[in-house]
Scaffold this motif. Structure first.
Motif, PDB file in Angstrom:
ATOM      1  N   VAL A  70       0.861  -1.182   0.000  1.00  0.00           N
ATOM      2  CA  VAL A  70       0.000   0.000   0.000  1.00  0.00           C
ATOM      3  C   VAL A  70       0.898   1.233   0.000  1.00  0.00           C
ATOM      4  O   VAL A  70       2.045   1.176   0.450  1.00  0.00           O
ATOM      5  CB  VAL A  70      -0.943   0.061   1.237  1.00  0.00           C
ATOM      6  CG1 VAL A  70      -1.923  -1.100   1.236  1.00  0.00           C
ATOM      7  CG2 VAL A  70      -0.167   0.126   2.534  1.00  0.00           C
ATOM      8  N   SER A  71       0.374   2.326  -0.506  1.00  0.00           N
ATOM      9  CA  SER A  71       1.050   3.608  -0.333  1.00  0.00           C
ATOM     10  C   SER A  71       0.279   4.356   0.738  1.00  0.00           C
ATOM     11  O   SER A  71      -0.931   4.175   0.895  1.00  0.00           O
ATOM     12  CB  SER A  71       1.093   4.388  -1.644  1.00  0.00           C
ATOM     13  OG  SER A  71      -0.207   4.724  -2.066  1.00  0.00           O
ATOM     14  N   ALA A  72       0.982   5.158   1.498  1.00  0.00           N
ATOM     15  CA  ALA A  72       0.344   5.929   2.569  1.00  0.00           C
ATOM     16  C   ALA A  72       1.221   7.124   2.912  1.00  0.00           C
ATOM     17  O   ALA A  72       2.444   7.077   2.741  1.00  0.00           O
ATOM     18  CB  ALA A  72       0.139   5.061   3.810  1.00  0.00           C
ATOM     19  N   ASN A  73       0.578   8.167   3.410  1.00  0.00           N
ATOM     20  CA  ASN A  73       1.310   9.325   3.896  1.00  0.00           C
ATOM     21  C   ASN A  73       1.497   9.201   5.398  1.00  0.00           C
ATOM     22  O   ASN A  73       0.560   8.854   6.120  1.00  0.00           O
ATOM     23  CB  ASN A  73       0.545  10.613   3.597  1.00  0.00           C
ATOM     24  CG  ASN A  73       0.567  10.969   2.129  1.00  0.00           C
ATOM     25  OD1 ASN A  73       0.963  10.178   1.280  1.00  0.00           O
ATOM     26  ND2 ASN A  73       0.119  12.163   1.821  1.00  0.00           N
ATOM     27  N   LEU A  74       2.694   9.509   5.851  1.00  0.00           N
ATOM     28  CA  LEU A  74       3.014   9.619   7.278  1.00  0.00           C
ATOM     29  C   LEU A  74       3.612  11.007   7.439  1.00  0.00           C
ATOM     30  O   LEU A  74       4.779  11.222   7.104  1.00  0.00           O
ATOM     31  CB  LEU A  74       3.991   8.526   7.709  1.00  0.00           C
ATOM     32  CG  LEU A  74       4.448   8.568   9.170  1.00  0.00           C
ATOM     33  CD1 LEU A  74       3.272   8.323  10.106  1.00  0.00           C
ATOM     34  CD2 LEU A  74       5.552   7.571   9.420  1.00  0.00           C
ATOM     35  N   GLY A  75       2.792  11.944   7.873  1.00  0.00           N
ATOM     36  CA  GLY A  75       3.241  13.337   7.892  1.00  0.00           C
ATOM     37  C   GLY A  75       3.529  13.772   6.464  1.00  0.00           C
ATOM     38  O   GLY A  75       2.694  13.620   5.585  1.00  0.00           O
ATOM     39  N   GLU A 122      10.431   5.190   0.314  1.00  0.00           N
ATOM     40  CA  GLU A 122      10.168   6.420   1.061  1.00  0.00           C
ATOM     41  C   GLU A 122      10.376   7.593   0.115  1.00  0.00           C
ATOM     42  O   GLU A 122      11.480   7.758  -0.428  1.00  0.00           O
ATOM     43  CB  GLU A 122      11.128   6.506   2.247  1.00  0.00           C
ATOM     44  CG  GLU A 122      10.780   7.552   3.262  1.00  0.00           C
ATOM     45  CD  GLU A 122      11.660   7.440   4.498  1.00  0.00           C
ATOM     46  OE1 GLU A 122      11.461   6.506   5.297  1.00  0.00           O
ATOM     47  OE2 GLU A 122      12.569   8.269   4.635  1.00  0.00           O
ATOM     48  N   ASN A 123       9.319   8.382  -0.124  1.00  0.00           N
ATOM     49  CA  ASN A 123       9.368   9.524  -1.048  1.00  0.00           C
ATOM     50  C   ASN A 123       9.962   9.146  -2.400  1.00  0.00           C
ATOM     51  O   ASN A 123      10.772   9.868  -2.968  1.00  0.00           O
ATOM     52  CB  ASN A 123      10.127  10.702  -0.428  1.00  0.00           C
ATOM     53  CG  ASN A 123       9.326  11.386   0.652  1.00  0.00           C
ATOM     54  OD1 ASN A 123       8.108  11.240   0.742  1.00  0.00           O
ATOM     55  ND2 ASN A 123       9.996  12.131   1.512  1.00  0.00           N
ATOM     56  N   GLU A 170      16.561  -0.550   0.560  1.00  0.00           N
ATOM     57  CA  GLU A 170      17.126  -1.893   0.450  1.00  0.00           C
ATOM     58  C   GLU A 170      18.071  -2.143   1.605  1.00  0.00           C
ATOM     59  O   GLU A 170      19.023  -1.389   1.773  1.00  0.00           O
ATOM     60  CB  GLU A 170      17.882  -2.053  -0.879  1.00  0.00           C
ATOM     61  CG  GLU A 170      16.983  -2.174  -2.080  1.00  0.00           C
ATOM     62  CD  GLU A 170      16.103  -3.418  -2.070  1.00  0.00           C
ATOM     63  OE1 GLU A 170      16.513  -4.439  -1.480  1.00  0.00           O
ATOM     64  OE2 GLU A 170      15.010  -3.357  -2.626  1.00  0.00           O
ATOM     65  N   PRO A 171      17.883  -3.178   2.393  1.00  0.00           N
ATOM     66  CA  PRO A 171      16.691  -4.019   2.375  1.00  0.00           C
ATOM     67  C   PRO A 171      15.510  -3.263   2.988  1.00  0.00           C
ATOM     68  O   PRO A 171      15.704  -2.283   3.719  1.00  0.00           O
ATOM     69  CB  PRO A 171      17.089  -5.213   3.245  1.00  0.00           C
ATOM     70  CG  PRO A 171      18.075  -4.651   4.216  1.00  0.00           C
ATOM     71  CD  PRO A 171      18.818  -3.570   3.446  1.00  0.00           C
ATOM     72  N   PRO A 172      14.280  -3.697   2.698  1.00  0.00           N
ATOM     73  CA  PRO A 172      13.117  -3.031   3.291  1.00  0.00           C
ATOM     74  C   PRO A 172      13.224  -2.966   4.815  1.00  0.00           C
ATOM     75  O   PRO A 172      13.733  -3.896   5.452  1.00  0.00           O
ATOM     76  CB  PRO A 172      11.949  -3.914   2.856  1.00  0.00           C
ATOM     77  CG  PRO A 172      12.419  -4.529   1.575  1.00  0.00           C
ATOM     78  CD  PRO A 172      13.895  -4.777   1.798  1.00  0.00           C
ATOM     79  N   ARG A 173      12.785  -1.833   5.396  1.00  0.00           N
ATOM     80  CA  ARG A 173      12.923  -1.583   6.840  1.00  0.00           C
ATOM     81  C   ARG A 173      11.664  -2.055   7.572  1.00  0.00           C
ATOM     82  O   ARG A 173      10.567  -1.587   7.310  1.00  0.00           O
ATOM     83  CB  ARG A 173      13.139  -0.080   7.053  1.00  0.00           C
ATOM     84  CG  ARG A 173      13.336   0.318   8.507  1.00  0.00           C
ATOM     85  CD  ARG A 173      13.619   1.812   8.638  1.00  0.00           C
ATOM     86  NE  ARG A 173      12.458   2.615   8.258  1.00  0.00           N
ATOM     87  CZ  ARG A 173      12.447   3.523   7.278  1.00  0.00           C
ATOM     88  NH1 ARG A 173      13.526   3.764   6.584  1.00  0.00           N
ATOM     89  NH2 ARG A 173      11.347   4.206   7.016  1.00  0.00           N
ATOM     90  N   TRP A 174      11.829  -3.002   8.499  1.00  0.00           N
ATOM     91  CA  TRP A 174      10.720  -3.506   9.314  1.00  0.00           C
ATOM     92  C   TRP A 174      10.318  -2.437  10.317  1.00  0.00           C
ATOM     93  O   TRP A 174      11.170  -1.798  10.948  1.00  0.00           O
ATOM     94  CB  TRP A 174      11.139  -4.775  10.041  1.00  0.00           C
ATOM     95  CG  TRP A 174      10.019  -5.379  10.826  1.00  0.00           C
ATOM     96  CD1 TRP A 174       9.862  -5.354  12.177  1.00  0.00           C
ATOM     97  CD2 TRP A 174       8.891  -6.080  10.299  1.00  0.00           C
ATOM     98  NE1 TRP A 174       8.699  -5.997  12.524  1.00  0.00           N
ATOM     99  CE2 TRP A 174       8.085  -6.455  11.395  1.00  0.00           C
ATOM    100  CE3 TRP A 174       8.472  -6.420   9.022  1.00  0.00           C
ATOM    101  CZ2 TRP A 174       6.896  -7.157  11.244  1.00  0.00           C
ATOM    102  CZ3 TRP A 174       7.293  -7.118   8.866  1.00  0.00           C
ATOM    103  CH2 TRP A 174       6.522  -7.483   9.968  1.00  0.00           C
TER     104      TRP A 174
END
Length: 101
Positions: free
Chosen positions: A18-23, A50-51, A56-60
Motif C-alpha cells: 500500500v502507499s500511505a502518507n506519514l506526515g 520512502e518519497n 534496500e533491504p526493506p525496513r521492518w
C-alpha cells in the motif's frame, strides 16, 4: 483502515503493498499484520519505499494506523519479510488481519 474490509487487510490478503502518507513522507509499505495494542491500531510491515526512493533491504517497522493517511492499495506484490513472526504474541490478541491467518 483497520477493519477486515479496509485497505490494509485487503492488501495483506492479496500480498500487495500500500502507499500511505506519514506526515510529509510518502511511504510504500508491505503490510504483514494489523493489530491493537494499548495505543490503538498498528500495522506491522516493511517500508519498501520512502518519497520515491527504494529502501534496500526493506525496513521492518510498526506504525500507528491513525497516523497514516491516504492509504491506497498498489499492484506491487511482496514476499513476507524475514523479521515477520506470525507467532509474535502481539498478533495473538485483537488482530484485524495478518499473514498466515
Amino acid at each position: 483502515a483497520a477493519s477486515k474490509q479496509g485497505p490494509l487487510c485487503q492488501a495483506i490478503k492479496a500480498r500487495r503493498c500500500v502507499s500511505a502518507n506519514l506526515g510529509n513522507l510518502l511511504l510504500v509499505i508491505a503490510p504483514h499484520a494489523v493489530f491493537r495494542d494499548g495505543d490503538g491500531w498498528r500495522v506491522a510491515g516493511a517500508v519498501v519505499e520512502e518519497n520515491g526512493a527504494a529502501i534496500e533491504p526493506p525496513r521492518w517497522c510498526e506504525l500507528k494506523v491513525a497516523e497514516l493517511s491516504y492509504i491506497m492499495p498498489t499492484l506491487r506484490p511482496f514476499a513476507p519479510h524475514a523479521e515477520y513472526d506470525e507467532k509474535d504474541a502481539r498478533f495473538g490478541g485483537e488482530v484485524g488481519c495478518r499473514i498466515g491467518a
